[in-house]
Motif scaffolding. Structure first.
Motif, mmCIF file in Angstrom:
data_model
loop_
_atom_site.group_PDB
_atom_site.id
_atom_site.type_symbol
_atom_site.label_atom_id
_atom_site.label_comp_id
_atom_site.label_asym_id
_atom_site.label_seq_id
_atom_site.Cartn_x
_atom_site.Cartn_y
_atom_site.Cartn_z
ATOM 1 N N GLN A 30 1.038 -0.772 0.206
ATOM 2 C CA GLN A 30 0.573 0.104 0.092
ATOM 3 C C GLN A 30 1.107 1.212 -0.783
ATOM 4 O O GLN A 30 0.715 1.922 -0.446
ATOM 5 C CB GLN A 30 -0.570 -0.108 1.104
ATOM 6 N N LYS A 31 2.060 1.231 0.831
ATOM 7 C CA LYS A 31 2.691 2.453 1.050
ATOM 8 C C LYS A 31 3.373 2.545 -0.151
ATOM 9 O O LYS A 31 3.714 3.949 -0.960
ATOM 10 C CB LYS A 31 3.765 2.521 2.368
ATOM 11 N N PHE A 32 4.017 1.843 -0.949
ATOM 12 C CA PHE A 32 4.774 1.744 -2.241
ATOM 13 C C PHE A 32 4.480 1.907 -3.364
ATOM 14 O O PHE A 32 5.522 2.475 -4.424
ATOM 15 C CB PHE A 32 6.771 0.952 -1.951
ATOM 16 N N LEU A 33 3.754 0.959 -3.903
ATOM 17 C CA LEU A 33 2.571 -0.091 -5.112
ATOM 18 C C LEU A 33 2.238 0.574 -4.910
ATOM 19 O O LEU A 33 0.696 1.052 -6.056
ATOM 20 C CB LEU A 33 3.157 -1.084 -4.917
ATOM 21 N N GLU A 34 1.216 1.344 -3.828
ATOM 22 C CA GLU A 34 0.206 2.242 -4.273
ATOM 23 C C GLU A 34 -0.856 0.752 -4.597
ATOM 24 O O GLU A 34 -1.812 1.185 -4.959
ATOM 25 C CB GLU A 34 -0.897 3.591 -4.913
ATOM 26 N N MET A 35 -0.998 -0.291 -3.981
ATOM 27 C CA MET A 35 -1.724 -1.501 -3.903
ATOM 28 C C MET A 35 -1.956 -2.207 -3.256
ATOM 29 O O MET A 35 -1.688 -2.410 -2.235
ATOM 30 C CB MET A 35 -0.859 -2.986 -5.142
ATOM 31 N N ASP A 36 -3.559 -2.553 -3.008
ATOM 32 C CA ASP A 36 -3.852 -3.189 -2.409
ATOM 33 C C ASP A 36 -4.409 -4.591 -2.658
ATOM 34 O O ASP A 36 -4.511 -5.331 -3.894
ATOM 35 C CB ASP A 36 -5.691 -3.121 -2.221
ATOM 36 N N ILE A 37 -3.862 -5.590 -1.240
ATOM 37 C CA ILE A 37 -3.828 -6.637 -1.737
ATOM 38 C C ILE A 37 -4.802 -7.822 -0.944
ATOM 39 O O ILE A 37 -4.662 -7.289 0.329
ATOM 40 C CB ILE A 37 -2.159 -7.392 -1.995
ATOM 41 N N GLU A 38 -5.034 -8.701 -1.472
ATOM 42 C CA GLU A 38 -5.522 -9.837 -0.587
ATOM 43 C C GLU A 38 -5.090 -11.147 0.048
ATOM 44 O O GLU A 38 -4.733 -11.524 -0.774
ATOM 45 C CB GLU A 38 -6.854 -10.032 -0.871
ATOM 46 N N HIS A 39 -5.465 -11.548 1.366
ATOM 47 C CA HIS A 39 -5.158 -12.073 2.390
ATOM 48 C C HIS A 39 -6.433 -13.498 1.825
ATOM 49 O O HIS A 39 -6.958 -13.748 2.472
ATOM 50 C CB HIS A 39 -4.759 -12.447 3.528
ATOM 51 N N LEU A 40 -5.649 -14.266 0.901
ATOM 52 C CA LEU A 40 -6.583 -15.500 0.409
ATOM 53 C C LEU A 40 -6.507 -16.846 1.759
ATOM 54 O O LEU A 40 -7.637 -17.358 1.742
ATOM 55 C CB LEU A 40 -6.035 -16.256 -0.612
ATOM 56 N N GLY A 41 -5.523 -17.102 2.364
ATOM 57 C CA GLY A 41 -5.062 -18.267 3.008
ATOM 58 C C GLY A 41 -3.823 -18.703 3.899
ATOM 59 O O GLY A 41 -2.386 -17.939 2.774
ATOM 60 N N THR A 42 -3.969 -19.181 4.993
ATOM 61 C CA THR A 42 -2.501 -19.299 5.463
ATOM 62 C C THR A 42 -2.622 -21.469 5.389
ATOM 63 O O THR A 42 -3.435 -21.741 5.681
ATOM 64 C CB THR A 42 -2.094 -18.577 6.972
ATOM 65 N N ILE A 43 -1.446 -22.032 4.894
ATOM 66 C CA ILE A 43 -1.594 -22.957 4.983
ATOM 67 C C ILE A 43 -0.580 -23.530 5.510
ATOM 68 O O ILE A 43 1.021 -22.908 5.628
ATOM 69 C CB ILE A 43 -0.936 -23.458 3.250
ATOM 70 N N LEU A 44 -0.175 -24.315 6.847
ATOM 71 C CA LEU A 44 0.495 -24.493 8.050
ATOM 72 C C LEU A 44 1.723 -25.371 7.284
ATOM 73 O O LEU A 44 1.044 -26.545 6.317
ATOM 74 C CB LEU A 44 -0.574 -25.072 9.160
ATOM 75 N N PHE A 45 2.761 -25.653 7.785
ATOM 76 C CA PHE A 45 3.332 -26.630 6.932
ATOM 77 C C PHE A 45 2.765 -27.863 8.054
ATOM 78 O O PHE A 45 2.419 -28.791 8.618
ATOM 79 C CB PHE A 45 4.693 -26.758 7.694
ATOM 80 N N ASP A 46 2.622 -29.327 6.737
ATOM 81 C CA ASP A 46 1.944 -30.813 7.224
ATOM 82 C C ASP A 46 2.971 -31.573 6.493
ATOM 83 O O ASP A 46 3.060 -31.834 5.135
ATOM 84 C CB ASP A 46 0.517 -30.575 6.349
ATOM 85 N N GLN A 47 3.573 -32.728 6.890
ATOM 86 C CA GLN A 47 3.854 -33.938 6.383
ATOM 87 C C GLN A 47 2.777 -34.566 5.828
ATOM 88 O O GLN A 47 3.290 -35.182 4.745
ATOM 89 C CB GLN A 47 3.482 -34.701 8.032
ATOM 90 N N SER A 48 1.682 -34.547 5.409
ATOM 91 C CA SER A 48 0.571 -35.706 4.969
ATOM 92 C C SER A 48 1.308 -34.790 3.900
ATOM 93 O O SER A 48 1.408 -35.347 2.335
ATOM 94 C CB SER A 48 -0.232 -35.236 5.014
ATOM 95 N N LEU A 49 1.687 -33.312 3.219
ATOM 96 C CA LEU A 49 2.011 -32.975 2.017
ATOM 97 C C LEU A 49 2.952 -34.038 1.606
ATOM 98 O O LEU A 49 3.425 -34.217 0.463
ATOM 99 C CB LEU A 49 1.868 -31.227 1.673
ATOM 100 N N VAL A 50 4.506 -34.185 2.550
ATOM 101 C CA VAL A 50 5.625 -34.595 2.200
ATOM 102 C C VAL A 50 5.373 -35.977 1.439
ATOM 103 O O VAL A 50 5.660 -36.797 0.029
ATOM 104 C CB VAL A 50 6.160 -34.696 3.330
ATOM 105 N N LYS A 51 4.602 -36.676 1.889
ATOM 106 C CA LYS A 51 4.093 -37.934 1.606
ATOM 107 C C LYS A 51 3.180 -38.372 0.494
ATOM 108 O O LYS A 51 3.644 -39.253 -0.064
ATOM 109 C CB LYS A 51 3.820 -38.722 2.586
ATOM 110 N N ALA A 52 2.031 -37.183 0.283
ATOM 111 C CA ALA A 52 1.685 -37.430 -1.042
ATOM 112 C C ALA A 52 2.089 -36.889 -1.897
ATOM 113 O O ALA A 52 2.391 -37.358 -2.730
ATOM 114 C CB ALA A 52 0.478 -36.307 -0.938
ATOM 115 N N VAL A 53 3.176 -36.208 -1.893
ATOM 116 C CA VAL A 53 4.458 -35.584 -3.285
ATOM 117 C C VAL A 53 5.187 -37.091 -3.135
ATOM 118 O O VAL A 53 5.908 -37.127 -4.608
ATOM 119 C CB VAL A 53 5.141 -34.594 -2.630
ATOM 120 N N LYS A 54 6.246 -37.643 -1.889
ATOM 121 C CA LYS A 54 6.181 -39.338 -2.420
ATOM 122 C C LYS A 54 6.015 -40.295 -3.393
ATOM 123 O O LYS A 54 6.519 -40.930 -4.003
ATOM 124 C CB LYS A 54 7.158 -39.657 -1.071
ATOM 125 N N GLN A 55 4.220 -39.926 -3.178
ATOM 126 C CA GLN A 55 3.465 -40.727 -3.369
ATOM 127 C C GLN A 55 3.317 -40.916 -5.074
ATOM 128 O O GLN A 55 2.219 -40.952 -5.309
ATOM 129 C CB GLN A 55 2.194 -41.360 -2.998
#
Length: 292
Positions: free
Chosen positions: A219-244
């Motif tokens: 907002q200060k330097f770009l005069e741009m309004d951005i949106e927070h869509l969400g925060t995803i926490l670290f999850d070991q399940s994702l690591v396992k899914a990638v390996k699979q």
């Protein structure tokens, strides 16, 4: 049975839902990007696409990473055709879509996107005519860009009405995410609606803090309004899914990662733009950049 067959079986095991009406103004085109590599952008894109498909939308994921084929690796599939084949008339656009299920598919961009960047006016016009057919094939098109702030990445981001920026908690990722938005601003002309996803955070408080700082400087330097869509926490399940080589939404449907993707997907659907110009509008803007 190969990975593609297994994925189709898993998708087909869910109950069928009615498809929404085709958007009046064409498909909703969303670029998914990041200021640097290794932040989980492609994993996010694939799983988001799966969630949107489960809501009854026809979804196409376009792999616009000019250097890597991460989507193919994550899904464990090898497409027989790519965008390059479409451009050279070796197959139709529909034939270049690797179907994981009737309402979900992806297109390997490969060197076809490089050719688009270097094409003359006549050749580019032909490419545009072919790709705008996606407005009749999909309700939502997710464009998985390359990482970083290269000229090619910026062109895809600027051509989109919406851009999801995936950012990790590391200082370099945060700085690069800001640099990407700054580069888009400095190009002038159209600026997409930036939506920020903080990935692999330790907790929600960390994600909120990172977004708050990004929002403040934007907002200060770009005069741009951005949106927070969400925060995803670290999850070991994702690591396992990638390996699979399977999307986490299918391998671990009750994981924290899956629940957050579903929450983000619902927010995205609730906050869609009032008017869409579809793939036709996207290609028109993209053609202007490539032709210039």
């Amino acid at each position: 049975m190969d990975q593609a067959d297994k994925l189709r079986d898993l998708l087909n095991s869910r109950s069928e839902v009615a498809l929404p009406e085709v958007p009046i103004f064409g498909a909703r085109v969303i670029a998914v990007t990041s200021g640097k590599g290794g932040v989980g952008k492609t994993n996010f894109t694939v799983n988001l696409g799966l969630f949107l498909q489960r809501q009854g939308y026809r979804v196409i994921v376009l792999d616009a990473d000019l250097g890597l084929a991460n989507i193919e690796i994550l899904l464990g599939v090898a497409p027989e055709r790519s965008l390059l084949d479409v451009i050279h008339g070796r197959c139709t656009l529909d034939a270049a879509i690797t179907r994981l299920e009737s309402n979900l598919g992806f297109i390997s961009g490969g060197s076809g996107l490089t050719e688009m960047a270097n094409a003359g006016e006549d050749a580019l016009s032909t490419m545009v005519d072919k790709l705008v057919q996606l407005d009749h094939m999909a309700d939502i098109i997710l464009i998985d860009t390359g990482a970083g702030i290269s000229n090619a990445v910026l062109k895809f981001v600027v051509a989109s009405r919406e851009s999801i920026v995936v950012c990790a908690p590391e200082p370099t990722s945060i700085t690069d995410a800001y640099s990407l938005m700054k580069s888009v601003k400095e190009r002038g002309g159209h600026i997409p609606q930036f939506k920020i996803v903080i990935n692999r955070a330790d907790d929600k408080k960390e994600g909120d803090g990172i977004f708050k700082n990004l929002h403040k400087v934007s907002q200060k330097f770009l005069e741009m309004d951005i949106e927070h869509l969400g925060t995803i926490l670290f999850d070991q399940s994702l690591v396992k899914a990638v390996k699979q080589q399977k999307p986490c939404l299918l391998s671990f449907p009750n994981s924290n990662f899956t629940r957050e993707i579903e929450r983000i997907g619902n927010i995205l659907l609730d906050r869609k733009p009032a008017k869409e110009s579809g793939m036709k509008g996207f290609m028109k803007r993209l053609g202007g950049f490539f032709g210039g």
